[in-house]
Motif scaffolding. Structure first.
Motif, PDB file in Angstrom:
ATOM      1  N   LYS A  58      -8.182 -43.708  -7.749  1.00 10.49           N
ATOM      2  CA  LYS A  58      -6.797 -44.067  -7.443  1.00 10.49           C
ATOM      3  C   LYS A  58      -6.740 -45.477  -6.853  1.00 10.49           C
ATOM      4  O   LYS A  58      -7.648 -45.860  -6.119  1.00 10.49           O
ATOM      5  CB  LYS A  58      -6.213 -43.082  -6.428  1.00 10.49           C
ATOM      6  CG  LYS A  58      -6.077 -41.651  -6.934  1.00 10.49           C
ATOM      7  CD  LYS A  58      -5.511 -40.772  -5.818  1.00 10.49           C
ATOM      8  CE  LYS A  58      -5.295 -39.337  -6.275  1.00 10.49           C
ATOM      9  NZ  LYS A  58      -4.733 -38.503  -5.198  1.00 10.49           N
ATOM     10  N   PRO A  59      -5.676 -46.229  -7.118  1.00 12.07           N
ATOM     11  CA  PRO A  59      -4.581 -45.941  -8.056  1.00 12.07           C
ATOM     12  C   PRO A  59      -5.048 -46.131  -9.499  1.00 12.07           C
ATOM     13  O   PRO A  59      -5.955 -46.915  -9.763  1.00 12.07           O
ATOM     14  CB  PRO A  59      -3.516 -46.959  -7.676  1.00 12.07           C
ATOM     15  CG  PRO A  59      -4.295 -48.115  -7.133  1.00 12.07           C
ATOM     16  CD  PRO A  59      -5.486 -47.524  -6.436  1.00 12.07           C
ATOM     17  N   ASP A  79      -0.637 -34.561  -3.248  1.00  6.79           N
ATOM     18  CA  ASP A  79       0.420 -35.564  -3.115  1.00  6.79           C
ATOM     19  C   ASP A  79       1.524 -35.267  -4.139  1.00  6.79           C
ATOM     20  O   ASP A  79       1.301 -35.340  -5.347  1.00  6.79           O
ATOM     21  CB  ASP A  79      -0.136 -36.968  -3.345  1.00  6.79           C
ATOM     22  CG  ASP A  79       0.921 -38.037  -3.155  1.00  6.79           C
ATOM     23  OD1 ASP A  79       1.223 -38.368  -2.001  1.00  6.79           O
ATOM     24  OD2 ASP A  79       1.465 -38.516  -4.176  1.00  6.79           O
ATOM     25  N   ASP A 123      -8.004 -33.372  -7.468  1.00  6.59           N
ATOM     26  CA  ASP A 123      -8.088 -34.415  -6.454  1.00  6.59           C
ATOM     27  C   ASP A 123      -9.255 -34.104  -5.521  1.00  6.59           C
ATOM     28  O   ASP A 123      -9.490 -32.940  -5.168  1.00  6.59           O
ATOM     29  CB  ASP A 123      -6.774 -34.471  -5.663  1.00  6.59           C
ATOM     30  CG  ASP A 123      -6.742 -35.641  -4.686  1.00  6.59           C
ATOM     31  OD1 ASP A 123      -7.318 -36.696  -5.010  1.00  6.59           O
ATOM     32  OD2 ASP A 123      -6.149 -35.497  -3.606  1.00  6.59           O
ATOM     33  N   GLU A 134       4.458 -37.290 -11.155  1.00  9.05           N
ATOM     34  CA  GLU A 134       4.259 -38.305 -12.197  1.00  9.05           C
ATOM     35  C   GLU A 134       3.314 -37.792 -13.285  1.00  9.05           C
ATOM     36  O   GLU A 134       3.566 -37.962 -14.480  1.00  9.05           O
ATOM     37  CB  GLU A 134       3.721 -39.591 -11.582  1.00  9.05           C
ATOM     38  CG  GLU A 134       4.715 -40.311 -10.689  1.00  9.05           C
ATOM     39  CD  GLU A 134       4.100 -41.512  -9.990  1.00  9.05           C
ATOM     40  OE1 GLU A 134       2.892 -41.774 -10.219  1.00  9.05           O
ATOM     41  OE2 GLU A 134       4.809 -42.200  -9.237  1.00  9.05           O
ATOM     42  N   GLU A 184      -3.543 -31.160  -6.901  1.00  4.34           N
ATOM     43  CA  GLU A 184      -3.208 -32.444  -6.273  1.00  4.34           C
ATOM     44  C   GLU A 184      -2.207 -32.199  -5.153  1.00  4.34           C
ATOM     45  O   GLU A 184      -1.164 -31.583  -5.373  1.00  4.34           O
ATOM     46  CB  GLU A 184      -2.629 -33.393  -7.334  1.00  4.34           C
ATOM     47  CG  GLU A 184      -1.955 -34.633  -6.814  1.00  4.34           C
ATOM     48  CD  GLU A 184      -2.892 -35.558  -6.052  1.00  4.34           C
ATOM     49  OE1 GLU A 184      -2.706 -35.696  -4.823  1.00  4.34           O
ATOM     50  OE2 GLU A 184      -3.816 -36.109  -6.676  1.00  4.34           O
ATOM     51  N   THR A 228       2.473 -38.118  -6.724  1.00  2.47           N
ATOM     52  CA  THR A 228       1.444 -38.278  -7.762  1.00  2.47           C
ATOM     53  C   THR A 228       1.486 -37.114  -8.740  1.00  2.47           C
ATOM     54  O   THR A 228       1.412 -37.296  -9.961  1.00  2.47           O
ATOM     55  CB  THR A 228       0.049 -38.372  -7.121  1.00  2.47           C
ATOM     56  OG1 THR A 228       0.004 -39.491  -6.238  1.00  2.47           O
ATOM     57  CG2 THR A 228      -1.030 -38.519  -8.180  1.00  2.47           C
TER      58      THR A 228
END
Length: 225
Positions: free
Chosen positions: A102-103, A10, A52, A16, A8, A13
């Motif tokens: 997403k989200p 980001d 992703d 988290e 991923e 993201t």
């Protein structure tokens, strides 16, 4: 402790997801680019991957296609901001096992990861055998006894799936999801057509049948008695 590979780009993201997974007892390795992610995926030591779809360097679908071509069967959850049906279908056809738009709620991601981990793990042997039937996953060849069997790519995948689950009843819904990557059952005789072709190749006219139909239920692959 289950091992998760997260690919991923980001950072927020990723932070988290990592924090939540670690808090729940998972061991997580993070890659921020497609190239780094592919390198880690090729090691093949993860129990599940979160990929992703849109990544710098190499996109997520390419990563999945490459590892599947290299016979890495690690379950993959695809993450994407692209939620159209066509986009989800592309993700599944590339070799993804599930798709989350997403989200998303982090609890849903956790639930999907846990569901993927509950799936029966596939045997990683490169040669499958059921009675006189042999399937070589490296050379992509099949034979029954001394008789070679010429299989089309979809037939090969179908037979591989059945051999890994010999003596189990396989419903049409299971076959649609696992062999064709459909998350729904279309109004189609697609499975029956392919199964008929496969049966004619596996079960010769003078041989005991190995592929059996269960009326109204599905199909079973068994070694000859």
């Amino acid at each position: 402790m289950s091992r998760v590979l997260l690919i991923e780009d980001d950072r927020q993201t990723a932070d988290e997801i990592v924090a939540e997974l670690v808090d729940r007892g998972f061991q997580v390795e993070w890659a921020a680019t497609g190239i780094e992610g592919l390198d880690k995926a090729r090691i093949g030591d993860a129990d599940v991957m979160i990929v992703d779809r849109l990544l710098p360097g190499i996109d997520g679908l390419t990563i999945i296609e490459v590892v599947r071509q290299e016979h890495i069967r690690t379950p993959v959850l695809v993450l994407s901001a692209l939620g159209a049906v066509d986009d989800r279908v592309r993700g599944l056809r590339a070799g993804g096992d599930d798709y989350l738009t997403k989200p998303f709620a982090i609890l849903e991601l956790i639930a999907r990861i846990e569901a993927l981990l509950r799936r029966p793990s596939e045997n990683r042997d490169t040669m499958l055998r059921v009675g006189p039937l042999e399937l070589d996953l490296i050379s992509r060849t099949a034979k029954r006894g001394d008789r070679p069997i010429d299989l089309l790519p979809r037939e090969f995948r179908l037979l591989e799936y059945m051999m890994r689950r010999k003596d189990q009843l396989l419903t049409r819904a299971m076959l649609f999801e696992e062999v064709w990557s459909y998350k729904f059952v279309p109004q189609s005789n697609l499975v029956d057509v392919h199964m008929g072709r496969l049966r004619r190749k596996v079960d010769g006219s003078d041989e005991q049948p190995m592929i059996h139909s269960v009326r109204g239920e599905g199909f079973v692959l068994r070694a000859p008695a």
